[in-house]
Design an enzyme around this catalytic site. Structure first.
Site, PDB file in Angstrom:
ATOM      1  N   HIS A  87       0.761 -11.203   1.818  1.00 61.79           N
ATOM      2  CA  HIS A  87      -0.417 -12.087   1.781  1.00 61.79           C
ATOM      3  C   HIS A  87      -1.646 -11.391   2.368  1.00 61.79           C
ATOM      4  O   HIS A  87      -2.481 -12.023   3.018  1.00 61.79           O
ATOM      5  CB  HIS A  87      -0.160 -13.390   2.546  1.00 61.79           C
ATOM      6  CG  HIS A  87       0.921 -14.247   1.946  1.00 61.79           C
ATOM      7  ND1 HIS A  87       0.665 -15.261   1.070  1.00 61.79           N
ATOM      8  CD2 HIS A  87       2.266 -14.231   2.098  1.00 61.79           C
ATOM      9  CE1 HIS A  87       1.805 -15.854   0.721  1.00 61.79           C
ATOM     10  NE2 HIS A  87       2.790 -15.227   1.318  1.00 61.79           N
ATOM     11  N   ASN A 119       2.930 -22.259  -0.386  1.00 60.15           N
ATOM     12  CA  ASN A 119       2.610 -21.450  -1.569  1.00 60.15           C
ATOM     13  C   ASN A 119       2.197 -22.370  -2.713  1.00 60.15           C
ATOM     14  O   ASN A 119       2.362 -23.580  -2.631  1.00 60.15           O
ATOM     15  CB  ASN A 119       3.834 -20.640  -2.011  1.00 60.15           C
ATOM     16  CG  ASN A 119       4.029 -19.363  -1.193  1.00 60.15           C
ATOM     17  OD1 ASN A 119       3.123 -18.911  -0.495  1.00 60.15           O
ATOM     18  ND2 ASN A 119       5.212 -18.787  -1.290  1.00 60.15           N
TER      19      ASN A 119
HETATM   20 FE1  HDE Z   1       5.566 -16.007   4.666  1.00 53.72          FE
HETATM   21  N1  HDE Z   1       4.941 -14.536   5.944  1.00 53.72           N
HETATM   22  N2  HDE Z   1       7.464 -15.412   4.948  1.00 53.72           N
HETATM   23  N3  HDE Z   1       6.212 -17.312   3.260  1.00 53.72           N
HETATM   24  N4  HDE Z   1       3.692 -16.532   4.312  1.00 53.72           N
HETATM   25  C1  HDE Z   1       3.665 -14.252   6.241  1.00 53.72           C
HETATM   26  O1  HDE Z   1       2.850 -13.869   8.404  1.00 53.72           O
HETATM   27  C2  HDE Z   1       7.906 -14.638   5.946  1.00 53.72           C
HETATM   28  C3  HDE Z   1       7.493 -17.536   2.876  1.00 53.72           C
HETATM   29  C4  HDE Z   1       3.276 -17.576   3.561  1.00 53.72           C
HETATM   30  O2  HDE Z   1      -2.886 -16.830   4.981  1.00 53.72           O
HETATM   31  C5  HDE Z   1       3.543 -13.255   7.344  1.00 53.72           C
HETATM   32  O3  HDE Z   1       0.804 -13.887   9.341  1.00 53.72           O
HETATM   33  C6  HDE Z   1       9.338 -14.567   5.952  1.00 53.72           C
HETATM   34  C7  HDE Z   1       7.606 -18.753   2.126  1.00 53.72           C
HETATM   35  C8  HDE Z   1       1.838 -17.620   3.522  1.00 53.72           C
HETATM   36  O4  HDE Z   1      -2.341 -15.726   6.791  1.00 53.72           O
HETATM   37  C9  HDE Z   1       4.993 -12.994   7.754  1.00 53.72           C
HETATM   38  C10 HDE Z   1       9.743 -15.316   4.888  1.00 53.72           C
HETATM   39  C11 HDE Z   1       6.330 -19.249   2.072  1.00 53.72           C
HETATM   40  C12 HDE Z   1       1.414 -16.542   4.304  1.00 53.72           C
HETATM   41  C13 HDE Z   1       5.741 -13.869   6.793  1.00 53.72           C
HETATM   42  C14 HDE Z   1       8.567 -15.858   4.266  1.00 53.72           C
HETATM   43  C15 HDE Z   1       5.475 -18.339   2.776  1.00 53.72           C
HETATM   44  C16 HDE Z   1       2.600 -15.897   4.790  1.00 53.72           C
HETATM   45  C17 HDE Z   1       2.712 -12.053   7.038  1.00 53.72           C
HETATM   46  C18 HDE Z   1      11.158 -15.548   4.397  1.00 53.72           C
HETATM   47  C19 HDE Z   1       5.857 -20.508   1.354  1.00 53.72           C
HETATM   48  C20 HDE Z   1      -0.009 -16.104   4.560  1.00 53.72           C
HETATM   49  C21 HDE Z   1       1.396 -12.252   7.752  1.00 53.72           C
HETATM   50  C22 HDE Z   1      11.983 -16.154   5.346  1.00 53.72           C
HETATM   51  C23 HDE Z   1       6.367 -21.717   1.967  1.00 53.72           C
HETATM   52  C24 HDE Z   1      -0.645 -16.865   5.679  1.00 53.72           C
HETATM   53  C25 HDE Z   1       1.598 -13.403   8.577  1.00 53.72           C
HETATM   54  C26 HDE Z   1      -2.081 -16.447   5.828  1.00 53.72           C
HETATM   55  C27 HDE Z   1       2.596 -14.798   5.655  1.00 53.72           C
HETATM   56  C28 HDE Z   1       7.083 -13.965   6.830  1.00 53.72           C
HETATM   57  C29 HDE Z   1       8.617 -16.663   3.101  1.00 53.72           C
HETATM   58  C30 HDE Z   1       4.068 -18.570   2.888  1.00 53.72           C
HETATM   59  C31 HDE Z   1       5.465 -11.550   7.702  1.00 53.72           C
HETATM   60  C32 HDE Z   1      10.185 -13.776   6.918  1.00 53.72           C
HETATM   61  C33 HDE Z   1       8.883 -19.372   1.555  1.00 53.72           C
HETATM   62  C34 HDE Z   1       0.956 -18.606   2.777  1.00 53.72           C
HETATM   63  O5  HDE Z   1       5.249 -13.395   9.062  1.00 53.72           O
END
Ligand code: HDE
Length: 698
Positions: free
Chosen positions: A83, A156
């Site tokens: 992201h 999302n």
């Molecule tokens: Fe994320 N995700 N994600 N994700 N995600 C990040 O956090 C992660 C997942 C989502 O505008 C990171 O600050 C793992 C689902 C958004 O700053 C990180 C898993 C959904 C954003 C991270 C998921 C999301 C992130 C990277 C699997 C929808 C951007 C930077 C278990 C519900 C937020 C940060 C923004 C960002 C980890 C799966 C949505 C690495 C480990 C499912 C919208 O922490």
């Protein structure tokens, strides 16, 4: 005293922004228009470094030069690992009345309160400098600054996810990111490593069907749905808990680009979605989204034919309808992109009383990841002091020190219990957050539940619920992406999976790849159920609003264009809350019939018709002969036709239609305009696309 440039804004200090005391950080008002060093020393000359004579070597003594360059050298921070490319806006959330039976969350119960929010939209795979219109999932993250602390709903624009267990997330992301030996492709899932991984991971089939659909190429952040994806819980004041899934619905409706169009836009305007949000908010056309939940009793959840803890499944709205909770309006762009949009730190673990987690193993891993990633991205455990992350309610605890600590804690005690400081913060008891006591009893084990094993039935439900154009686009998406995979075994494996989703989809993709009969047989763990019926709510276009609100009409003009036509279009479009942009052969403008020169918004060569939702070709008789010489003019019309746009045209444009090989009489989406008579065109443009044309062009 030297004056700053007229109209320059004064700097906001962190303390200004969070509105908390902060004399230490305030720049003295009298010095605000003077350029100073970071120590507050007025700078006399910011144009020349200090040298031993006008042509001599630069002196190490030049502290201003060193301070300025050192700061510059460190201006970048690590981008988000996923992201990375995103764009955000401020706004507010207001609840509807009557949510108390579901939750005790204060911001959802008081319908008079406008809770400030910051919302960041993003793509997932591309790096910060990539382009907006990549085929990808979009992030939809909202931080609510509630009176009970910050609540983050980090969602999302697609309601399911690729994987079921957080332990696979690093693998998924490594597979989709540029391949590590060659460092390409950027912002693309269309390559071998991605399809290798997902084709070996059947749980990703449902999400893949969504990602190959139009959902992954949204027209605008303003026209995109959002989903919490994971199941959460809501708890009311009586302690009753229900499972919920979150949904955001845009007021403008859910619309998408066409793939070929997205590819053109990525070159013509890599900032297409950013610019769209910026322009709308600056124009006072504030995006609005309704927040709803699907509510399921814990007992009823057990009766569903899938597991609510499995993030690769939706709850069809026909089974559990949406229950609206309130609306969000985005009405202000950040003052500074870096300070706000780049430094904002979302975390699904940021909760308020009345909302709680479920045991979804994807969510459970997320609860760890977001806080952890901020430490490497923002460099300090004090990132919550950055104004965009700070709660707008007082916060105090006994955590101390660390890099960039801003807060000056005056107390002698930084431990609890203590008896030396009667003012030290104490536990809030019943008023504080309490996790709901969900029964959790089982062997310590690494095992997927059997209830997570059906990977195809809902992918099939999604595909079957769509309109024929939406289905065609999914086949096109798969064929495009798999066509970019050099490894034939990966294509064959995917064709094998597609057969379990829908045999006609599999056949169409195989045909497009020229690989009919080459699917690798795949044996599913659970036999797919193709008898789930359909769910109309999954289609973007079955029930799309007939409207051009929020959309953009491009008008191709030349010298001699009828000004009455342009004025009528602008007026009618404004009445429908749409905008008009003028494209002229040259950026300097055009001279309409019997009038003085008028400005243009774009030069023809810099603004392909892909940038607009509907177009009008309005040259004069002489003008059309001049623009005929340019490929950009013929392409403008050809592309508008191929991208299924409604096209308005004046009689004088006939030579351009001839050159493009398009017969205007033969297409219901090509509408005559003349003088102030533009009503038919505006009405036709409300259909978003001329789907019937698609068979001719693709
Ligand atoms: Fe994320 N995700 N994600 N994700 N995600 C990040 O956090 C992660 C997942 C989502 O505008 C990171 O600050 C793992 C689902 C958004 O700053 C990180 C898993 C959904 C954003 C991270 C998921 C999301 C992130 C990277 C699997 C929808 C951007 C930077 C278990 C519900 C937020 C940060 C923004 C960002 C980890 C799966 C949505 C690495 C480990 C499912 C919208 O922490």
């Amino acid at each position: 005293m030297a004056k700053g440039p007229a109209g320059s804004k004064s700097a906001k200090t962190p303390q200004d922004s969070i509105g908390a005391g902060g004399e230490l950080h305030q720049v003295a008002a009298t010095a605000q228009t003077q350029l100073t060093t970071n120590q507050g020393l007025p700078v006399a000359d910011d144009q020349n470094s200090l040298k031993a004579g006008p042509r001599g070597a630069t002196l190490l003594e030049d502290f201003h030069l060193r301070e300025k360059i050192t700061h510059f050298d460190h201006e970048r921070i690590p981008e988000r690992v996923v992201h990375a490319r995103g764009y955000g806006a401020h706004g507010f959330f207001q609840a509807y009345a009557g949510n108390e039976e579901l939750t005790k969350a204060g911001f959802l119960c008081d319908s008079k309160v406008k809770t400030p929010v910051f919302c960041r939209f993003s793509t997932v795979a591309g790096s910060e400098g990539s382009f907006d219109t990549a085929r990808d999932v979009r992030g939809f993250a909202v931080k609510f600054y509630t009176s009970q602390g910050n609540y983050d709903l980090v969602g999302n624009n697609i309601p399911v996810f690729f994987i079921q267990d957080a332990i696979k997330f690093p693998d998924l992301i490594h597979a989709v990111k540029p391949e590590p030996d060659r460092a390409f492709p950027q912002a693309q899932s269309a390559h071998d490593t991605f399809w290798d991984f997902v084709s070996l991971t059947p749980e990703s089939m449902h999400m893949l069907t969504w990602v190959m659909s139009d959902r992954a190429i949204p027209r605008s952040y303003r026209m995109m749905q959002g989903f919490g994806v994971n199941a959460f819980r809501m708890i009311n004041a009586d302690g009753e808990s229900k499972l919920v899934k979150f949904h955001w619905r845009p007021k403008l409706g859910t619309f998408s680009l066409i793939w070929d169009e997205a590819v053109v836009i990525s070159g013509a305007d890599p900032d297409f979605h950013r610019r769209d949000l910026w322009n709308a908010i600056q124009a006072g056309d504030f995006p609005e989204y309704e927040l709803s939940v699907q509510v399921v009793d814990e007992d009823a959840a057990a009766e569903l034919d899938f597991d609510i803890l499995d993030a690769t499944k939706i709850i069809p709205e026909e089974i559990v309808p949406l229950r609206p909770l309130g609306k969000m309006i985005l009405n202000r762009m950040p003052d500074n992109f870096f300070a706000e949009t780049e430094q904002v730190a979302f975390c699904p673990a940021n909760l308020v009383p009345g909302i709680d987690f479920s045991e979804d193993p994807l969510l459970q891993g997320r609860l760890f990841s977001y806080l952890d990633t901020q430490l490497s991205r923002l460099g300090s455990p004090n990132f919550q002091e950055i104004p965009i992350n700070a709660p707008k309610t007082p916060w105090q605890n006994l955590q101390r020190d660390g890099h960039m600590r801003m807060r000056v804690d005056p107390s002698r005690t930084s431990y609890e219990p203590n008896s030396l400081d009667v003012n030290a913060p104490r536990e809030a008891g019943d008023e504080g957050f309490q996790s709901i006591p969900v029964l959790s009893d089982g062997p310590k084990i690494r095992q997927r539940p059997e209830s997570f094993a059906d990977h195809y039935s809902q992918a099939s439900l999604f595909y079957r619920s769509l309109t024929p154009p939406e289905q065609r686009h999914i086949a096109g998406g798969f064929a495009f992406e798999l066509g970019k995979c050099a490894e034939v075994k990966i294509r064959r494996r995917m064709l094998g999976h597609l057969e379990h989703i829908d045999s006609s989809l599999a056949a169409e993709v195989a045909d497009k790849l020229g690989m009919t009969g080459e699917a690798e047989p795949i044996t599913p763990t659970v036999k797919p159920n193709h008898g789930l019926g359909t769910s109309d709510a999954l289609s973007q276009y079955l029930d799309a609003p007939k409207s051009i609100a929020g959309k953009k009409i491009g008008v191709l003009v030349t010298d001699g264009t009828d000004p009455k036509l342009v004025d009528a279009l602008v007026k009618k479009a404004a009445a429908e809350k749409a905008t008009v942009e003028i494209i002229a052969p040259k950026a300097g403008g055009y001279t309409p019939l019997n009038e003085d020169r008028r400005p243009a918004d774009h030069a023809l060569e810099g603004a392909p018709s892909a940038l607009f939702d509907a177009v009008v070709i309005a040259p004069s008789e002489e003008g059309v002969l001049q623009i005929l010489k340019f490929a950009a003019a013929v392409d403008w019309l050809r592309m508008a036709f191929a991208h299924l746009k409604v096209i308005g045209h004046v009689e004088e444009s006939a030579p351009l239609f001839d050159a493009a090989g398009i017969d205007p009489a033969n297409d219901a989406g090509i509408v005559k305009v003349k003088g102030a008579k533009v009503g038919d065109f505006i009405e036709a443009a409300k259909q978003h696309r001329v789907w019937e044309r698609e068979a001719q062009v693709r």
